[in-house]
Scaffold this motif. Structure first.
Motif, PDB file in Angstrom:
ATOM      1  N   CYS A  23       6.473  29.471  35.669  1.00 18.49           N
ATOM      2  CA  CYS A  23       6.475  30.731  34.769  1.00 18.49           C
ATOM      3  C   CYS A  23       5.766  29.897  33.540  1.00 18.49           C
ATOM      4  O   CYS A  23       4.961  30.662  32.924  1.00 18.49           O
ATOM      5  CB  CYS A  23       7.967  31.201  34.506  1.00 18.49           C
ATOM      6  SG  CYS A  23       8.519  32.263  35.758  1.00 18.49           S
ATOM      7  N   VAL A  24       6.347  28.877  33.079  1.00 18.61           N
ATOM      8  CA  VAL A  24       5.737  28.387  31.741  1.00 18.61           C
ATOM      9  C   VAL A  24       4.247  27.802  32.145  1.00 18.61           C
ATOM     10  O   VAL A  24       3.434  28.216  31.479  1.00 18.61           O
ATOM     11  CB  VAL A  24       6.423  27.031  31.539  1.00 18.61           C
ATOM     12  CG1 VAL A  24       5.763  26.099  30.479  1.00 18.61           C
ATOM     13  CG2 VAL A  24       7.824  27.280  31.204  1.00 18.61           C
ATOM     14  N   PHE A  26       2.164  29.426  34.246  1.00 24.96           N
ATOM     15  CA  PHE A  26       1.522  30.687  34.167  1.00 24.96           C
ATOM     16  C   PHE A  26       1.112  31.228  32.533  1.00 24.96           C
ATOM     17  O   PHE A  26       0.089  31.620  32.268  1.00 24.96           O
ATOM     18  CB  PHE A  26       1.999  31.719  34.814  1.00 24.96           C
ATOM     19  CG  PHE A  26       1.225  33.120  35.054  1.00 24.96           C
ATOM     20  CD1 PHE A  26       0.143  33.204  35.661  1.00 24.96           C
ATOM     21  CD2 PHE A  26       1.812  34.130  34.263  1.00 24.96           C
ATOM     22  CE1 PHE A  26      -0.320  34.370  35.797  1.00 24.96           C
ATOM     23  CE2 PHE A  26       1.248  35.350  34.172  1.00 24.96           C
ATOM     24  CZ  PHE A  26       0.037  35.515  34.910  1.00 24.96           C
ATOM     25  N   LEU A  27       2.337  31.175  31.922  1.00 29.63           N
ATOM     26  CA  LEU A  27       2.432  31.824  30.418  1.00 29.63           C
ATOM     27  C   LEU A  27       1.349  31.067  29.623  1.00 29.63           C
ATOM     28  O   LEU A  27       0.705  31.638  28.683  1.00 29.63           O
ATOM     29  CB  LEU A  27       3.565  31.586  30.007  1.00 29.63           C
ATOM     30  CG  LEU A  27       4.508  32.684  30.613  1.00 29.63           C
ATOM     31  CD1 LEU A  27       6.168  32.572  29.916  1.00 29.63           C
ATOM     32  CD2 LEU A  27       4.197  34.182  30.434  1.00 29.63           C
ATOM     33  N   LEU A  28       1.245  29.584  29.865  1.00 28.90           N
ATOM     34  CA  LEU A  28       0.304  28.876  29.151  1.00 28.90           C
ATOM     35  C   LEU A  28      -1.113  29.053  29.627  1.00 28.90           C
ATOM     36  O   LEU A  28      -1.888  28.391  28.895  1.00 28.90           O
ATOM     37  CB  LEU A  28       0.775  27.628  28.925  1.00 28.90           C
ATOM     38  CG  LEU A  28       2.128  27.359  28.414  1.00 28.90           C
ATOM     39  CD1 LEU A  28       2.511  25.782  28.285  1.00 28.90           C
ATOM     40  CD2 LEU A  28       2.310  27.841  26.879  1.00 28.90           C
ATOM     41  N   GLY A  29      -1.456  29.637  30.711  1.00 28.98           N
ATOM     42  CA  GLY A  29      -2.872  29.626  31.174  1.00 28.98           C
ATOM     43  C   GLY A  29      -3.481  30.797  30.731  1.00 28.98           C
ATOM     44  O   GLY A  29      -2.907  31.741  30.325  1.00 28.98           O
ATOM     45  N   PRO A  30      -4.806  30.827  31.221  1.00 29.07           N
ATOM     46  CA  PRO A  30      -5.558  31.970  30.707  1.00 29.07           C
ATOM     47  C   PRO A  30      -5.129  33.386  31.564  1.00 29.07           C
ATOM     48  O   PRO A  30      -5.649  34.376  31.154  1.00 29.07           O
ATOM     49  CB  PRO A  30      -7.061  31.559  31.178  1.00 29.07           C
ATOM     50  CG  PRO A  30      -6.860  30.467  32.129  1.00 29.07           C
ATOM     51  CD  PRO A  30      -5.436  29.791  32.042  1.00 29.07           C
ATOM     52  N   LEU A  84       1.380  39.598  39.294  1.00 31.79           N
ATOM     53  CA  LEU A  84       2.030  40.293  40.425  1.00 31.79           C
ATOM     54  C   LEU A  84       1.793  39.035  41.307  1.00 31.79           C
ATOM     55  O   LEU A  84       3.052  38.895  42.238  1.00 31.79           O
ATOM     56  CB  LEU A  84       0.962  41.288  41.243  1.00 31.79           C
ATOM     57  CG  LEU A  84       1.434  41.862  42.593  1.00 31.79           C
ATOM     58  CD1 LEU A  84       2.721  42.652  42.185  1.00 31.79           C
ATOM     59  CD2 LEU A  84       0.468  42.802  42.963  1.00 31.79           C
ATOM     60  N   HIS A  85       1.064  38.022  41.341  1.00 30.77           N
ATOM     61  CA  HIS A  85       1.320  36.852  42.255  1.00 30.77           C
ATOM     62  C   HIS A  85       2.434  36.121  41.962  1.00 30.77           C
ATOM     63  O   HIS A  85       3.219  35.467  42.765  1.00 30.77           O
ATOM     64  CB  HIS A  85      -0.326  36.090  42.067  1.00 30.77           C
ATOM     65  CG  HIS A  85      -0.285  35.087  43.164  1.00 30.77           C
ATOM     66  ND1 HIS A  85      -1.144  33.955  42.861  1.00 30.77           N
ATOM     67  CD2 HIS A  85       0.305  34.808  44.344  1.00 30.77           C
ATOM     68  CE1 HIS A  85      -1.129  33.349  43.720  1.00 30.77           C
ATOM     69  NE2 HIS A  85      -0.232  33.600  44.764  1.00 30.77           N
ATOM     70  N   LEU A  86       2.510  35.806  40.665  1.00 38.68           N
ATOM     71  CA  LEU A  86       3.481  35.125  40.079  1.00 38.68           C
ATOM     72  C   LEU A  86       5.162  35.534  40.250  1.00 38.68           C
ATOM     73  O   LEU A  86       5.705  35.018  41.051  1.00 38.68           O
ATOM     74  CB  LEU A  86       3.404  34.691  38.738  1.00 38.68           C
ATOM     75  CG  LEU A  86       4.551  34.220  37.795  1.00 38.68           C
ATOM     76  CD1 LEU A  86       4.622  32.634  38.210  1.00 38.68           C
ATOM     77  CD2 LEU A  86       4.717  34.249  36.381  1.00 38.68           C
ATOM     78  N   LEU A  87       5.151  37.020  40.057  1.00 37.44           N
ATOM     79  CA  LEU A  87       6.556  37.541  40.365  1.00 37.44           C
ATOM     80  C   LEU A  87       6.853  37.622  41.840  1.00 37.44           C
ATOM     81  O   LEU A  87       7.835  37.415  42.216  1.00 37.44           O
ATOM     82  CB  LEU A  87       6.318  38.991  39.720  1.00 37.44           C
ATOM     83  CG  LEU A  87       6.041  38.831  38.076  1.00 37.44           C
ATOM     84  CD1 LEU A  87       6.035  40.545  37.445  1.00 37.44           C
ATOM     85  CD2 LEU A  87       7.536  38.056  37.533  1.00 37.44           C
ATOM     86  N   GLY A  88       5.894  37.993  42.531  1.00 41.98           N
ATOM     87  CA  GLY A  88       6.166  37.814  44.190  1.00 41.98           C
ATOM     88  C   GLY A  88       6.802  36.712  44.652  1.00 41.98           C
ATOM     89  O   GLY A  88       7.720  36.684  45.169  1.00 41.98           O
ATOM     90  N   ASN A  89       5.838  35.768  44.397  1.00 40.30           N
ATOM     91  CA  ASN A  89       6.411  34.324  44.756  1.00 40.30           C
ATOM     92  C   ASN A  89       7.809  33.875  44.171  1.00 40.30           C
ATOM     93  O   ASN A  89       8.336  33.617  44.814  1.00 40.30           O
ATOM     94  CB  ASN A  89       5.291  33.258  44.480  1.00 40.30           C
ATOM     95  CG  ASN A  89       4.264  33.338  45.273  1.00 40.30           C
ATOM     96  OD1 ASN A  89       4.213  33.965  46.461  1.00 40.30           O
ATOM     97  ND2 ASN A  89       3.009  32.623  45.066  1.00 40.30           N
ATOM     98  N   MET A  90       8.022  34.082  42.763  1.00 36.08           N
ATOM     99  CA  MET A  90       9.293  33.721  42.349  1.00 36.08           C
ATOM    100  C   MET A  90      10.281  34.659  42.720  1.00 36.08           C
ATOM    101  O   MET A  90      11.395  34.055  43.118  1.00 36.08           O
ATOM    102  CB  MET A  90       9.003  34.088  40.813  1.00 36.08           C
ATOM    103  CG  MET A  90       8.054  32.955  39.912  1.00 36.08           C
ATOM    104  SD  MET A  90       8.220  30.969  40.678  1.00 36.08           S
ATOM    105  CE  MET A  90       7.113  30.908  41.952  1.00 36.08           C
ATOM    106  N   LEU A  91      10.179  35.858  43.196  1.00 35.45           N
ATOM    107  CA  LEU A  91      11.247  36.728  43.797  1.00 35.45           C
ATOM    108  C   LEU A  91      11.734  35.982  44.981  1.00 35.45           C
ATOM    109  O   LEU A  91      12.978  35.730  45.374  1.00 35.45           O
ATOM    110  CB  LEU A  91      10.877  38.288  43.832  1.00 35.45           C
ATOM    111  CG  LEU A  91      11.707  39.112  44.723  1.00 35.45           C
ATOM    112  CD1 LEU A  91      13.028  39.091  44.069  1.00 35.45           C
ATOM    113  CD2 LEU A  91      11.172  40.271  44.911  1.00 35.45           C
ATOM    114  N   ALA A 138       2.073  29.183  45.147  1.00 39.25           N
ATOM    115  CA  ALA A 138       2.880  28.431  45.748  1.00 39.25           C
ATOM    116  C   ALA A 138       3.571  29.223  47.185  1.00 39.25           C
ATOM    117  O   ALA A 138       4.552  28.796  47.693  1.00 39.25           O
ATOM    118  CB  ALA A 138       4.196  28.413  45.025  1.00 39.25           C
ATOM    119  N   SER A 139       2.586  30.066  47.481  1.00 38.38           N
ATOM    120  CA  SER A 139       2.718  30.681  48.645  1.00 38.38           C
ATOM    121  C   SER A 139       3.322  29.942  49.807  1.00 38.38           C
ATOM    122  O   SER A 139       4.041  30.121  50.792  1.00 38.38           O
ATOM    123  CB  SER A 139       1.662  31.685  49.203  1.00 38.38           C
ATOM    124  OG  SER A 139       1.508  32.614  48.007  1.00 38.38           O
TER     125      SER A 139
END
Length: 239
Positions: A23-24, A26-30, A84-91, A138-139
């Motif tokens: 998450c960090v 991603f948030l710091l990336g473009p 969507l990519h991030l949230l799906g993987n983290m879920l 991270a898939s």
């Protein structure tokens, strides 16, 4: 504040840590849109392209061994393309990672996650050795966690949302949910599904590696039978 785990010693800190790092990053990336320094419009798109090429896997470069390519299957595990990519993987990691970590142990689980994720991306690159499309996410590692979970906790019950059942939240044994998910990934990897740009082969490789490793490492007598998965399980989404 209520604590769901008996003590911090038993909390799935590796699972939570991996989620936090992803998450960090991603948030710091473009791709997050939260960093003004990357600019807007064409400048932002250019920054995203350069960012993914630097930290993601470009199969043709990995196979040819150019630049920093041998490290990219590791760095790519912590980079995601969009919300969507991030949230799906983290879920998926949140739902299935905690119990798998508790069974394996923290250091073992961390090594398992990194090695299987690296392997999934490398195999994908070898199969698509002429591709110059960047692969991030991270898939593969999370798919390995799903495979291990299927082996270790086949009778755990998880809540899933199935589109053809009008998205009703229904509880099923883990083996039904995960086998169904794996079949969908396999069919998509054969070109029989939708979702252009999704590395389905990495999902298949990761899942198979995780399941086979857990099968070899934890014989039937050592398996843990779980009556239910953590109540926080809320849905199903593709990593």
């Amino acid at each position: 504040m209520a604590v769901r785990w008996q003590s911090l010693a038993h909390a799935p800190v590796v699972t939570y840590g991996l989620i936090g790092v992803c998450c960090v990053v991603f948030l710091l990336g473009p791709a997050s849109g939260f960093v003004p320094a990357y600019g807007t419009g064409d400048a932002l798109l250019a920054a995203q392209t350069a960012y993914f090429e630097r930290w993601g896997v470009v199969p043709v470069e990995l196979v040819q061994g150019t630049g920093h390519s041998y490290l990219t299957p590791l760095t790519a595990l912590f980079v995601h393309g969009n919300w969507l990519h991030l949230l799906g993987n983290m879920l998926f990691l949140y739902v299935f990672g905690a119990m798998t970590e508790a069974r394996m142990g923290r250091l073992h689980f961390l090594l398992f996650y990194v090695v299987t994720g690296y392997l999934a991306l490398v195999v994908y690159a070898l199969v698509h050795s002429s591709s110059d499309e960047t692969l991030v996410g991270a898939s593969g590692a999370i798919s390995a966690v799903l495979g291990a979970f299927l082996r270790l906790f086949p009778h755990a019950r998880v809540t899933s949302l199935f589109p053809f059942l009008l998205f009703l939240p229904l509880r099923f044994p883990a083996w039904i949910v995960l086998v169904f998910w794996f079949v969908l990934q396999w069919l998509a990897a054969q070109g029989l599904g939708t979702g252009a740009g999704v590395a389905y082969l990495a999902h298949v490789v990761g899942f198979a590696a995780g399941f086979l490793y857990a099968w070899a490492r934890y014989p039937p007598a050592a398996r843990v039978k779980a009556a239910a998965a953590p109540p926080a399980t809320e849905g199903e989404s593709q990593p």
